[in-house]
Design a protein around this motif. Sequence first.
Motif, PDB file in Angstrom:
ATOM      1  N   PHE A   1       0.825  -1.203   0.000  1.00  0.00           N
ATOM      2  CA  PHE A   1       0.000   0.000   0.000  1.00  0.00           C
ATOM      3  C   PHE A   1       0.865   1.261   0.000  1.00  0.00           C
ATOM      4  CE2 PHE A   1      -3.052  -3.146   1.333  1.00  0.00           C
ATOM      5  CZ  PHE A   1      -4.239  -2.720   0.775  1.00  0.00           C
ATOM      6  N   GLY A   2       2.056   1.163   0.580  1.00  0.00           N
ATOM      7  CA  GLY A   2       2.982   2.282   0.522  1.00  0.00           C
ATOM      8  C   GLY A   2       3.411   2.580  -0.895  1.00  0.00           C
ATOM      9  N   SER A   3       3.608   1.523  -1.673  1.00  0.00           N
ATOM     10  CA  SER A   3       3.975   1.710  -3.077  1.00  0.00           C
ATOM     11  C   SER A   3       2.817   2.297  -3.878  1.00  0.00           C
ATOM     12  CB  SER A   3       4.401   0.368  -3.687  1.00  0.00           C
ATOM     13  OG  SER A   3       5.542  -0.136  -3.018  1.00  0.00           O
ATOM     14  N   LEU A   4       1.607   1.834  -3.591  1.00  0.00           N
ATOM     15  CA  LEU A   4       0.446   2.404  -4.268  1.00  0.00           C
ATOM     16  C   LEU A   4       0.306   3.888  -3.963  1.00  0.00           C
ATOM     17  CD1 LEU A   4      -2.179  -0.435  -3.662  1.00  0.00           C
ATOM     18  CD2 LEU A   4      -0.998   0.099  -5.802  1.00  0.00           C
ATOM     19  N   ALA A   5       0.608   4.250  -2.732  1.00  0.00           N
ATOM     20  CA  ALA A   5       0.566   5.669  -2.351  1.00  0.00           C
ATOM     21  C   ALA A   5       1.604   6.462  -3.126  1.00  0.00           C
ATOM     22  CB  ALA A   5       0.812   5.813  -0.853  1.00  0.00           C
ATOM     23  N   GLY A   6       2.794   5.882  -3.280  1.00  0.00           N
ATOM     24  CA  GLY A   6       3.828   6.561  -4.041  1.00  0.00           C
ATOM     25  C   GLY A   6       3.416   6.806  -5.481  1.00  0.00           C
ATOM     26  N   GLY A   7       2.742   5.811  -6.079  1.00  0.00           N
ATOM     27  CA  GLY A   7       2.262   5.981  -7.444  1.00  0.00           C
ATOM     28  C   GLY A   7       1.204   7.057  -7.549  1.00  0.00           C
ATOM     29  N   THR A   8       0.290   7.072  -6.595  1.00  0.00           N
ATOM     30  CA  THR A   8      -0.750   8.098  -6.585  1.00  0.00           C
ATOM     31  C   THR A   8      -0.146   9.483  -6.412  1.00  0.00           C
ATOM     32  OG1 THR A   8      -2.267   6.500  -5.558  1.00  0.00           O
ATOM     33  CG2 THR A   8      -2.901   8.816  -5.499  1.00  0.00           C
ATOM     34  N   ALA A   9       0.795   9.590  -5.464  1.00  0.00           N
ATOM     35  CA  ALA A   9       1.421  10.885  -5.183  1.00  0.00           C
ATOM     36  C   ALA A   9       2.178  11.403  -6.398  1.00  0.00           C
ATOM     37  CB  ALA A   9       2.360  10.759  -3.984  1.00  0.00           C
ATOM     38  N   ALA A  10       2.887  10.504  -7.074  1.00  0.00           N
ATOM     39  CA  ALA A  10       3.651  10.929  -8.250  1.00  0.00           C
ATOM     40  C   ALA A  10       2.731  11.394  -9.369  1.00  0.00           C
ATOM     41  CB  ALA A  10       4.539   9.785  -8.735  1.00  0.00           C
ATOM     42  N   PHE A  11       1.575  10.716  -9.505  1.00  0.00           N
ATOM     43  CA  PHE A  11       0.646  11.061 -10.586  1.00  0.00           C
ATOM     44  C   PHE A  11      -0.021  12.414 -10.344  1.00  0.00           C
ATOM     45  CE2 PHE A  11      -3.504  10.952 -12.678  1.00  0.00           C
ATOM     46  CZ  PHE A  11      -3.119  10.641 -13.971  1.00  0.00           C
ATOM     47  N   ILE A  12      -0.581  12.606  -9.144  1.00  0.00           N
ATOM     48  CA  ILE A  12      -1.295  13.861  -8.870  1.00  0.00           C
ATOM     49  C   ILE A  12      -0.353  14.980  -8.460  1.00  0.00           C
ATOM     50  CG2 ILE A  12      -3.362  12.581  -8.190  1.00  0.00           C
ATOM     51  CD1 ILE A  12      -2.725  13.303  -5.282  1.00  0.00           C
ATOM     52  N   GLY A  13       0.824  14.594  -7.925  1.00  0.00           N
ATOM     53  CA  GLY A  13       1.751  15.600  -7.428  1.00  0.00           C
ATOM     54  C   GLY A  13       2.292  16.502  -8.515  1.00  0.00           C
ATOM     55  N   GLY A  14       2.552  15.954  -9.701  1.00  0.00           N
ATOM     56  CA  GLY A  14       3.062  16.766 -10.795  1.00  0.00           C
ATOM     57  C   GLY A  14       2.086  17.856 -11.191  1.00  0.00           C
TER      58      GLY A  14
END
Length: 417
Positions: A146-159
């Motif tokens: 779930f930590g990795s899924l969070a990283g993917g979400t953060a990278a997608f919306i963070g940009g």
Amino acid sequence: MSNLKQLKFWNFGGMYYFYFMIWALIFAFLPFWLNKTAHLDTSVSGLVFSAMAVTALILEPLYGLIQDKLGLKKYLFGFVVLCLLFIGPFVQFAFIPLLQINAVFGAIVGGAFLSLCLNGGVGVVEAYIERSTRASNYEYGHVRLFGSLAGGTAAFIGGIMFVRNPYSIFWACTVSAIVLGVLLWALRVKNVDTSSEDSKENEETPVTKENIMNVFKNRSFWGFCIMMIGIATMFDVFDQQFPNYFTSFFDDASRGELVFSRIASIQVFIEAGFMVLTPWFINKIGAKNGLILAGIILFIRILGSAFFTEIWMLSLWRILASIEMPLMLISIMKYITGVFDVRLSATVYMLGFNFAKQIGITIFSYVMGSLYKTMGFQNSYVIMSLMVIVFVTIGALIMKSERHQQPTVNNNLVASR
């Protein structure tokens, strides 16, 4: 009862998700923010990360001992969540003014505060959830995905968020901290659930000074520390300034930032998939071999970034981290519980992993920041890749292989999700 276990599994997963949402947002976009918004050069930016590491060096020994004394109590975790709540207000209203007063002073104060939440706080989060999942009879790696899924979400919306408003990143961290606090409050974990009376007795026996000193007499502890400098330290130091290196190949820096966020998003979603498979793989090859393999991948990733500079190749080297990260994280936890006294898992994790890593970051963040400035990224990456091989080789020669363990996991739960 099955429903209760399902609910607890998702509670663990949610805690990992929202903590590492914060982690990913900060570490993916802090280099951009320091460069574009705070207007700091690489050497001063490196000082921010060094300050984060120094603060963690002070915190980690205390955090490890306190958490092992607390066991499954949540007080220390709660303190970390409280610090996370103030990320948005701190960056919005305090960080820039401090940097304007004095860049070095502001960098040190800012790095120290962020360390309470991240470099120092992550050890509390990882150690507590690992112990709680073990007590609840879950495979750590299946929850950690779930930590990795969070990283993917953060990278997608963070940009998108960063381009529109650089400060929104940090307020998103504050919102995530609120949700994390609710999940932590709702979590209920009983004492270690095990069919082995000896294991149960060992878990419940109070930790003594002699137990702690035995850790330092174990040569594997020192080999493990050296290995962590070679893998975990260099992983973080490499990623600190890599976003700026990557965007330098674009005519439009904003375009580069968006592309990088998409690549980082793909990387961490692939990482989540590997996180499911890696526990099985590590059980087959052994945790020590898993760490060695992670070091080899990191060496390839850094060296490749020095010599193959097409954008698609740099993207490939970044995506390789999706294999490296699960190997490192799962191997670390399995090595600690396979070699050391499980009652001291938090202490060994904090000192052997986080403390050793932060010593390395304290030194190498500033060193590499200076090298980037004087030698350029590519020559600096060649030097860094050689450092990785040296540290990994020395650590592997000192470390003993762990006892063969096949942990009992809740297979029904894993299958049903």
